[in-house]
Design a protein around this motif. Structure first.
Motif, short mmCIF file in Angstrom:
data_model
loop_
_atom_site.label_atom_id
_atom_site.label_comp_id
_atom_site.label_asym_id
_atom_site.label_seq_id
_atom_site.Cartn_x
_atom_site.Cartn_y
_atom_site.Cartn_z
N ILE A 175 20.52 -19.39 -8.31
CA ILE A 175 19.36 -18.54 -8.27
C ILE A 175 18.12 -18.82 -9.40
O ILE A 175 16.99 -18.86 -9.19
N ILE A 176 18.94 -19.26 -10.56
CA ILE A 176 17.77 -19.88 -11.50
C ILE A 176 16.90 -20.98 -10.91
O ILE A 176 15.82 -21.23 -11.26
N PHE A 177 17.67 -22.09 -10.54
CA PHE A 177 16.87 -23.20 -9.77
C PHE A 177 15.98 -22.87 -8.95
O PHE A 177 14.73 -23.18 -8.83
N LEU A 178 16.12 -21.99 -7.86
CA LEU A 178 15.33 -21.35 -6.95
C LEU A 178 14.18 -20.57 -7.55
O LEU A 178 12.79 -20.91 -7.14
N ILE A 179 14.41 -19.86 -8.47
CA ILE A 179 13.24 -19.38 -9.25
C ILE A 179 12.23 -20.43 -10.09
O ILE A 179 11.07 -20.18 -9.64
N GLY A 180 13.16 -21.19 -10.70
CA GLY A 180 12.35 -22.36 -11.17
C GLY A 180 11.63 -23.30 -10.30
O GLY A 180 10.26 -23.41 -10.61
N PHE A 181 12.09 -23.68 -9.29
CA PHE A 181 11.51 -24.28 -8.22
C PHE A 181 10.02 -23.68 -7.50
O PHE A 181 8.93 -24.01 -7.57
N LEU A 182 10.27 -22.32 -7.14
CA LEU A 182 9.40 -21.70 -6.52
C LEU A 182 8.23 -21.44 -7.66
O LEU A 182 6.82 -21.42 -7.42
N ALA A 183 8.49 -20.94 -8.98
CA ALA A 183 7.44 -21.10 -10.05
C ALA A 183 6.49 -22.40 -10.35
O ALA A 183 5.60 -22.16 -10.31
N LEU A 184 7.32 -23.32 -10.26
CA LEU A 184 6.64 -24.64 -10.43
C LEU A 184 5.71 -24.95 -9.37
O LEU A 184 4.34 -25.41 -9.39
N VAL A 185 5.90 -24.76 -7.91
CA VAL A 185 5.29 -24.96 -6.82
C VAL A 185 4.14 -24.00 -6.98
O VAL A 185 2.94 -24.45 -6.53
#
Length: 446
Positions: A245-255
């Motif tokens: 969950i944290i990875f997906l949030i981080g990925f989307l935020a950076l993109v």
């Protein structure tokens, strides 16, 4: 940089003779030689034909190391390392498990749909076709086996879905280099080229696999090892769920930040590094182990990096000796009668030359050969992007290539004949779309 040619050089720019080094590379690819072997042969011939000295050649290599192509190669290396980290942290396994459970797989069609979604997402995240599908295969194959989906069908779906993942992934080498050469942003590239192209390709692949599935049911099935886990036997820990969950949030935020702040290609490398750090922290992985996995993953793609550098050198030499200018002038005369549609079709058919397993290299070659010509005849880059997709993604679906063989191998299938039958149907439908868009697209944008 400006390259001075000797007076005795047989090449008088612009000249079609300057394309000989590139043609040598392409011919060697068709004869099954390695990419690096073909590129070095082409570079050697270019050096001899141009008569440049070693100091100049060294400067060309130095410039190539600072090129956009080299940066894309570095991003691919980092993505491979990130993939190993994600796998070790259980993030990849968790994503596939959630997809399968959300789809509620209990029929062959749902099983195939879950495979397509999983492959697109994982290959798009990791930026690798073979690596992405190899990671998810141990989870998906038992599902395919239990619902009697033939291995050849699985291999074809892996091939198409994985390649679509490379096109839609916001940080894959294919996406980044296409955006770089066309000048389109991510949203434009997706809307005008990738999404319609992908939808048509998936429809064609679904029709093709349905056609061969009728012939293969009862004749072709799985014999899987007992140690391959059943999806229901997989237990996700709270740490895996939290990390994912944290990875997906981080990925989307950076993109999202990258899109809103209009970051360039270089930003993608920083994203890979930050995501690797994020995975290390949230999974409580030892720093030395994390770095070791990153290095191991990057090392597995080092050959691709060498290919990118050598390709940049070869294209620089061909361009400096006027090869692409001469080709543009020659094709320009032919295109004068057919206009932008003629350039579009010629580039789609000729563009990639089937230089299989080096999509970024293909895109660079296509743009260097046809990009300026496309602009001269008024072909919008939003339409030219589809031409790039056709020339680079469909080659490996028209005849046996290492990418095709790799996906069939991951699916435990050796049925080349029926696999190609299904892919030919999908390719036929896509080419129909390519032609239609070549006629309609320029009218819409002009």
């Amino acid at each position: 940089m400006e390259i001075q040619m000797t007076s005795w050089s047989p090449v008088n720019p612009p000249s079609l003779l300057a394309l000989i080094p590139l043609l040598v590379y392409i011919v060697l690819m068709f004869r099954g030689k390695g990419n690096i072997t073909g590129l070095l042969a082409g570079i050697g011939i270019a050096v001899i034909m141009m008569g440049i000295d070693l100091k100049t050649l060294a400067q060309v290599f130095q410039d190539a190391l600072g090129s956009t192509t080299a940066m894309v190669g570095l991003i691919i290396l980092a993505g491979s390392g990130l993939g190993l980290l994600m796998n070790r942290a259980g993030i990849t396994q968790t994503l596939v498990y959630w997809i399968v459970k959300i789809v509620g797989v209990n029929t062959p069609n749902k099983a195939k749909f879950s495979l397509i979604i999983s492959s697109i997402i994982i290959c798009g995240l990791l930026g690798t076709l073979g690596g992405g599908n190899a990671i998810i295969a141990p989870i998906l194959l038992p599902i395919m086996a239990s619902l009697a989906v033939p291995p050849t069908v699985v291999g074809v779906l892996f091939k198409t879905a994985g390649e679509i993942g490379l096109m839609v992934g916001p940080l894959t080498g294919v996406t980044l280099i296409t955006m770089e050469v066309t000048g389109l942003n991510y949203g434009q590239l997706m809307l005008y080229a990738v999404i319609p192209f992908s939808i048509v390709w998936l429809i064609g692949t679904w029709i093709g696999t349905k056609r061969i599935e009728k012939d293969l049911i009862g004749k072709e099935d799985y014999h899987l090892d007992a140690d391959i886990p059943n999806i229901d036997a997989i237990h996700l820990s709270d740490e895996q769920k939290r990390s994912t969950i944290i990875f997906l949030i981080g990925f989307l935020a950076l993109v999202v930040y990258g899109v809103l702040s209009k970051q360039g290609t270089n930003y993608a490398f920083l994203v890979m590094v930050l995501l690797a750090l994020l995975v290390t922290v949230v999974s409580r992985m030892n720093a030395d182990e994390s770095i070791g996995l990153m290095v191991k993953g990057m090392a597995s793609q080092f050959e691709m990096m060498v290919i990118f550098i050598c390709l940049e050198v070869l294209l620089t030499l061909v361009s400096a000796s006027g090869g692409f200018d001469a080709l543009g002038n020659w094709l320009g005369g032919l295109a004068a009668h057919a206009g932008s549609f003629g350039v579009y079709i010629v580039a789609s058919l000729v563009g990639g030359f089937g230089i299989e397993a080096a999509a970024v290299a293909e895109i660079k070659i296509i743009y260097d050969m046809f990009g300026q010509l496309a602009m001269n005849v008024g072909l919008p880059m939003s339409v030219f992007a589809t031409c790039i997709l056709a020339a680079t993604r469909l080659t490996g679906s028209m005849y046996p290539t290492s990418n095709f063989a790799g996906q069939m191998g991951i699916a435990h299938s050796s049925n080349t004949k029926d696999g190609l039958r299904a892919l030919w149907i999908s390719v036929g439908l896509v080419w129909a779309w390519v032609v239609v868009w070549g006629l309609v697209g320029p009218m819409l944008f002009n």
